[in-house]
Design a protein around this motif. Structure first.
Motif, PDB file in Angstrom:
ATOM      1  N   THR A 116       0.830  -1.200   0.000  1.00  0.00           N
ATOM      2  CA  THR A 116       0.000   0.000   0.000  1.00  0.00           C
ATOM      3  C   THR A 116       0.868   1.255   0.000  1.00  0.00           C
ATOM      4  N   THR A 121       2.620   1.695  -3.554  1.00  0.00           N
ATOM      5  CA  THR A 121       1.770   2.191  -4.640  1.00  0.00           C
ATOM      6  C   THR A 121       1.385   3.651  -4.410  1.00  0.00           C
ATOM      7  N   GLY A 155      -4.465  -3.700  -8.088  1.00  0.00           N
ATOM      8  CA  GLY A 155      -5.068  -4.395  -6.950  1.00  0.00           C
ATOM      9  C   GLY A 155      -5.597  -5.762  -7.313  1.00  0.00           C
ATOM     10  N   THR A 206      -6.779  -2.086  -0.330  1.00  0.00           N
ATOM     11  CA  THR A 206      -5.724  -1.199   0.169  1.00  0.00           C
ATOM     12  C   THR A 206      -4.894  -0.595  -0.970  1.00  0.00           C
ATOM     13  N   LEU A 207      -4.672  -1.347  -2.045  1.00  0.00           N
ATOM     14  CA  LEU A 207      -3.920  -0.798  -3.181  1.00  0.00           C
ATOM     15  C   LEU A 207      -4.709   0.302  -3.874  1.00  0.00           C
ATOM     16  N   GLY A 249      -4.506   3.229  -1.428  1.00  0.00           N
ATOM     17  CA  GLY A 249      -3.151   3.780  -1.431  1.00  0.00           C
ATOM     18  C   GLY A 249      -2.867   4.600  -2.668  1.00  0.00           C
ATOM     19  N   ASN A 278      -0.768   5.484   4.635  1.00  0.00           N
ATOM     20  CA  ASN A 278      -1.283   4.278   3.991  1.00  0.00           C
ATOM     21  C   ASN A 278      -1.127   3.037   4.872  1.00  0.00           C
ATOM     22  N   SER A 314      -4.259   0.768   5.584  1.00  0.00           N
ATOM     23  CA  SER A 314      -4.210  -0.645   5.183  1.00  0.00           C
ATOM     24  C   SER A 314      -4.493  -1.570   6.361  1.00  0.00           C
TER      25      SER A 314
END
Length: 451
Positions: free
Chosen positions: A327, A330, A367, A398-399, A402, A432, A436
């Motif tokens: 996270t 990215t 993601g 989370t990606l 982020g 992040n 996350s």
């Protein structure tokens, strides 16, 4: 004939320094650029450096000093006589001199300025009134301006007189009786024109100029957009007061990129190089790191809130560093793209919307790909389908979050007139990390009865 490197020719230079023959020395360095002379100076011993200063003529010494950092410039000036210091100061380009003077005490600054010619002294004092990193602080008065009533022949005669002291003759700026900028003539246009042609008949009246208080980054953007090699600087009444050349803009671009790099890595705005003392370097880095330390404590408190979830499914701890790390990575990637875009482009509303939509798609694609991959790994490792789903869905979410955080935060800061580079990599990473962990353990808690 193969060109010799500085290291190869250095023995010959040292030999001529020992003989102290000025004419022989000038033959050796005849085709050297100022940057080469600065490098040679740094390769010599203290005694040889003093000999070099004696054998260089005033123009060579002034040019060489402009390629050096401030401490070396001061060191060299301290070795010169008062009279020669005055000559060198008068020969230096205004913008380089302004940078040097900025580092001196008020007493030293006044002493040097008093030794300059009246015209140069007046211009430098005026330059120093403008804020740092503005057009007024990086402009020069060494350019050719043309009265509107001149003919091409008269312009050529003026060029012969002033060409040796100007920084560039690519553009000649035409002014009226009040020195207001009314046109520009390229050197190419001057050559192709008839000798008796009036300058007002061959000039371009649509002139791109920048105000004295324009930010140096904006000046760099204009020069880059139009491929100029110089741009005029004007006061509010369109009075021509100086020009900025492309070589100075290159320095600005490097300086701004260096500042952004330091900010994005949560270090001080001041330069930290190989010669910086450890205590000074630590002092400049500590403020951000202490702030991030306290923000990072939030991560620990989040984990403590999900102790029960973690105790029941110990395997969740294995994927926790990976979720947080991915996270943060990215987010930092998106941050770099946005800061670069904000530096090189004017962001309007439509461009912002397109950028947000694109980064959202990027986050979804990254993601989904990474989520599917980690789901398979978790499933085959633990033999638990739901654990794989928890880790995979968490990573996808989370990606995306982020990526959007790394996009939105610098855009908001830019909107608030705050340098977006302060949304530094470590800061984005820390934020992040917190997001996350909340997402990861939140999803895990929802599926707790299945895993």
């Amino acid at each position: 004939m193969k060109t010799q490197t500085l290291e190869q020719i250095l023995p010959d230079i040292k030999k001529t320094l020992q003989t102290n023959h000025a004419s022989e020395f000038q033959l050796v360095i005849d085709e050297f650029q100022p940057y080469d002379l600065a490098r040679i100076h740094n390769l010599l011993s203290d005694i040889e450096q003093n000999q070099l200063l004696e054998l260089l003529n005033d123009e060579q010494l002034a040019d060489m000093m402009q390629e050096m950092d401030y401490p070396l410039q001061i060191e060299i000036l301290a070795k010169l006589s008062k009279d020669r210091t005055t000559v060198i100061i008068n020969l230096m380009d205004n913008d380089d001199l302004a940078i040097l003077l900025e580092e001196l005490s008020p007493e030293q600054k006044d002493a040097l300025i008093r030794g300059m010619s009246a015209e140069e002294s007046r211009f430098i004092r005026n330059m120093m009134k403008y804020p740092p990193e503005t057009a007024g602080r990086i402009m020069t008065n060494r350019y050719v301006w043309i009265p509107q009533h001149y003919t091409v022949t008269e312009v050529v005669q003026k060029l012969k007189t002033y060409v040796s002291i100007t920084e560039t003759i690519n553009y000649l700026y035409v002014v009226d009786d009040d020195k207001q900028l009314i046109g520009v003539v390229s050197f190419r246009g001057l050559i192709l024109a008839e000798p008796d042609a009036a300058i007002v008949d061959i000039m371009h009246t649509r002139v791109h100029a920048v105000p004295v208080d324009a930010d140096q980054e904006e000046v760099a953007r204009i020069i880059q957009q139009y491929d100029f090699v110089a741009i005029p600087v004007v006061e509010q009444d369109n009075k021509l007061v100086g020009i900025i050349t492309v070589d100075d803009i290159l320095d600005v671009v490097i300086q701004e990129a260096d500042e952004d790099f330091r900010k994005m890595n949560a270090t001080s705005g001041k330069t930290i190089d190989f010669n910086t003392k450890a205590t000074v370097a630590a002092y400049r880095r500590l403020p951000w790191l202490i702030l991030l330390l306290f923000i990072g404590l939030i991560s620990g408190s989040i984990i403590s809130q999900f102790e029960e979830t973690l105790a029941q499914v110990v395997a969740l701890a294995f994927f926790m560093p990976m979720i947080a790390g991915m996270t943060g990575n990215t987010g930092t990637q998106s941050l770099a793209v946005i800061v670069r875009g904000l530096t090189t482009k004017q962001m309007d509303k439509s461009l912002v919307y397109r950028l947000l939509a694109r980064e959202l798609k990027v986050g979804v694609i990254i993601g989904v790909v990474c989520g599917i991959l980690i789901s398979l790994i978790a499933y085959f490792w633990q033999g638990n389908l739901y654990l794989g789903l928890v880790v995979g869905i968490s990573l996808i979410a989370t990606l995306i979050v982020g990526t959007m955080a790394g996009t939105i935060i610098p855009l908001v800061l830019s909107r608030l007139k705050v340098d977006p580079a302060v949304a530094s990599g470590p800061l984005i990473t820390t934020i992040n990390d917190i997001l996350s962990l909340v997402i990861y353990f939140g999803i895990a808690t929802l599926f707790l009865s299945y895993i």
